[in-house]
Design a protein around this motif. Structure first.
Motif: not given
Lengths: 322, 426
Positions: A56-57, A274, B109-110, B113, B115
């Protein structure tokens, strides 16, 4: 006395190319192989890896999930619906394109003058982008305004304008099928034109001498069988192209459930959401489906096999042997 | 002269090969796209700032003007046309080419993660100065990941003169709303413009809020509407009736976000964003009015959605510190630029309360109605509302409104997907 042995010499040359030729070979082909490796093989391999992870992403996932992504994809009703959309699309676009492109090829082939001109004109839309064509269809031909071409035509027949070309069943299928038909018909017409020019004229002469006068019978008895391998190729290419449909669906009816083919479904999964794990698994499942379809057509129609190795010729050889 | 098959390579050939080798990295570098930042955080770094393509004339020039006036770094503005979210995500995934960027879809999620750069140290000391609704969209796991730039409320525009001519009042229930649309649709006309394709399914959050429920439960663990699915199903049924009876305008060159059909008096009601207010007022003057989604069901309430564009910084940016400083300078300190950005082109609500309060353009007419309604009823979907959940709701809504599918079955299917999506975020 000089001995001339071309066969042996050629064979020897093939086995042991000169070092210079080898270098030239690699200089010319290395960029292609590097490109193939970087832009095709590595992404496919990485996609296979991603499909086994919860990605995921991220494209550097750490949570291994085994085949879970594959199970999720093949049991997802939206994915199955997207396959259904592809099948409906294929049922319309493949026969319509096949018949129209063959018909045009036959017509153009019989023209005494200007065949090249008409071939070029019909082929021109192939050079147009799917996105541009979709926008022309959406904004010019089939928009909901009274001034759109489609509504003007309806008005000529005293009909009310239609506002919902883009989401009303089955109207949106008219847009989706016609835009692709317009874009690809010229290419397949060229394939049939080339095949028609390879049909030996003597066959028609012999048939004529044998008393065949009907053009219809000439077509079914001579032309159509002679076009068998081209027709198989066209059907397979049309099916692959339909399977890869994205641009016109995305630009005409959007990414919603109105008509969502497999690639739009995957685009939503992988890029909008994503979710690269499920997206990759879906991509590989689709690849597998296409490989199976290609193998099945090879089994039944023989396109892609060497001429002497086609199922029909194998069967005929067996009959002769018996 | 050596032939093609020769092992000898002439000096000219060698120069060509070496030249190709030298040029290739340059070509690849050029292919990396516009605005890649340079330097590793020197005293005067170069930053790449990304914007999506705004529709209003003058916005690109304004963005470049703000960037040019910043003295501590050279800021290159990249005005990105097309699918902004996908292009941005690709860059953030690659970790290059973008330092500071706007984003209207901050997601969990980003953030997890890695970002986004953490902007808590900028927001936390001044969080009371921001609209709470706007901050709700940028807060994940107790941290702030963006500075709200503008708030875009969405609601129904209506033509006061048309309403008056038809003897209509501003609707206070969904039933009255439907009656308004039906009356405005008499004589073969269309009464409302909701969407070209989905019949209004894209406004599912607002519909849910109007029934007193939510798409996502307050604990962010399950869907929020399955407990009162009847009320939501009823709201969808009104939009289904509009679609079924052909009252909705469709097939327009652009979609609901463009107020042109309303401004051209083609319809009496249109769903739209406050950004369109200048265009609507220019065309219709004082006839422009607005109302939120009317209440539905026993727990119903007026509802209004507000989405943000937010300034963020890429965590992987080599100039992260400089990018954070620039983001703070522009979207916290430069109050004049913020008001210019929010109100000189389209209309948006500035997220800093002081800037919004001092904006004279928001103190009268339909713009004031928008701001007042947003202050009273405005809500945001929040970061748990993922694209997957948005897609599930849009699919369900389109199937109900456009295809006539059973509402409860569709909402149950959407609830399942929402629960599955939320489970991955816990």
């Amino acid at each position: 006395m000089t001995t001339f042995a071309p066969g042996r010499k050629a064979s020897s040359s093939r086995r042991h190319p000169r070092r210079g030729e080898e270098l030239t070979f690699w200089i010319f082909l290395a960029p292609f192989f590097v490109g193939l490796l970087i832009f095709t093989l590595l992404p496919i391999a990485w996609s296979a890896v991603l499909s086994l992870f919860d990605a995921q992403a991220t494209v550097y996932p750490t949570i291994f999930v085994g085949l879970r992504n594959y199970i999720d994809i093949v049991t997802d009703p939206d994915f199955l619906n997207s396959i259904g959309t592809f099948l409906v699309f294929t049922v319309f676009i493949v026969p319509v394109t096949l018949v129209c492109s063959l018909g045009l090829a036959l017509l153009v082939n019989r023209l005494p003058h200007g065949a090249g001109f008409f071939r070029t004109v019909i082929f021109l839309p192939t050079a147009c982008s799917y996105v541009v064509a979709s926008l022309i269809w959406k904004l010019g031909l089939f928009n909901g305004l009274e001034s759109s071409l489609a509504n003007q035509v309806l008005a000529l027949f005293g009909q009310q304008p239609i506002y919902s070309w883009l989401n009303q069943f089955p109207l949106f299928w008219i847009l989706l099928v016609t835009v692709r038909l317009w874009l690809q018909i010229g290419f397949y017409m060229l394939l049939f034109s080339a095949a028609l020019q390879r049909v030996p004229e003597q066959l028609y002469e012999a048939a004529s001498i044998d008393g065949v006068r009907s053009s219809w019978r000439m077509f079914w008895s001579i032309t159509w069988p002679q076009l068998r391998s081209t027709t198989s190729a066209v059907i397979l290419l049309l099916m692959i192209a339909a399977f890869q449909a994205f641009d016109e669906f995305y630009n005409l009816v959007g990414a919603g459930p109105t008509a969502r083919p497999p690639l739009v479904y995957l685009y939503n999964r992988a890029f909008t959401q994503q979710d690269f794990g499920h997206g990759s698994a879906g991509a590989l499942v689709l690849t597998l489906i296409m490989v199976v379809v290609a193998l099945l057509q090879n089994r039944f129609f023989g396109f892609g096999a060497a001429d002497d190795d086609s199922p029909r010729k194998r069967a005929s050889r067996k009959k002769v042997a018996a | 002269m050596p032939g093609i098959g020769s092992t000898q390579i002439s000096r000219r050939q060698m120069a060509g090969i070496l030249g190709l080798g030298a040029v290739t990295p340059l070509v690849l570098a050029a292919c990396s796209g516009p605005g890649a930042s340079t330097g590793g955080g020197g005293s005067h770094p170069t930053l790449s700032q990304w914007y999506h393509q705004y529709g209003e004339a003058g916005t690109e020039q304004a963005a470049k003007k703000y960037a040019a006036s910043y003295k501590d770094a050279t800021v290159n503005v990249n005005w990105v046309a097309g699918d902004y979210a996908s292009k941005l995500n690709t860059r953030l995934l690659a970790g290059s080419g973008v330092d500071v960027f706007e984003n209207n879809a901050i997601n969990i999620a980003d953030a997890r993660a890695g970002k986004y750069a953490d902007m808590t140290s900028i927001i936390e000391p001044i969080k009371d100065q921001f609209s709470e609704t706007a901050l709700y969209n940028v807060q994940i796991d107790g941290k702030y990941w963006g500075i709200p730039m503008i708030i875009d409320p969405q609601a129904f525009y209506y033509n006061k003169a048309m309403f008056s001519d038809a003897g209509l009042e501003v609707p206070t229930t969904m039933e009255a709303f439907y009656e308004c649309v039906a009356k405005l649709s008499s004589g073969g006309k269309k009464g409302i413009f909701l969407s070209n394709t989905d019949g209004g399914a894209g406004f599912s959050s607002t519909m849910a809020w109007a029934t007193g429920t939510d798409i996502i439960a307050s604990d962010n663990k399950t869907n929020g509407f399955s407990g009162d699915v009847d009320a939501l199903a009823e709201t969808y049924s009104w939009f289904r009736k509009i679609q079924q009876n052909g009252f909705g305008l469709q097939g327009q060159p652009s979609d609901w976000w463009d107020i042109t059909p309303f401004a051209n008096r083609k319809i009496g009601i249109q769903w739209g964003g406050m950004w369109s207010m200048p265009q609507a007022v220019k065309a219709l003057g004082d006839d422009v009015g607005m109302f939120p989604m009317p209440p539905s069901g026993s727990n119903g309430t007026y509802a209004l959605i507000g989405s943000n564009w937010n300034q963020q910084v890429a965590q992987k940016s080599p100039n992260r510190k400089a990018a954070l400083e620039f983001a703070k300078w522009l979207w916290v300190d430069q109050k004049q630029d913020q008001e210019d950005w929010a109100l000189s082109y389209g209309f948006h609500i500035p997220p800093l309360k002081a800037v919004a309060a001092s904006a004279s353009k928001l103190q009268s007419g339909a713009a004031k109605e928008f701001v007042d309604a947003f202050t009273k009823y405005g809500k945001a979907t929040g970061p748990y509302y993922t694209n997957e959940i948005g897609q599930a709701m849009e699919d369900a809504g389109t199937n109900i409104i456009v295809k006539g599918a059973d509402a409860k079955t569709q909402l149950a299917a959407a609830a399942k997907k929402i629960d599955a999506s939320l489970a991955t975020l816990q």
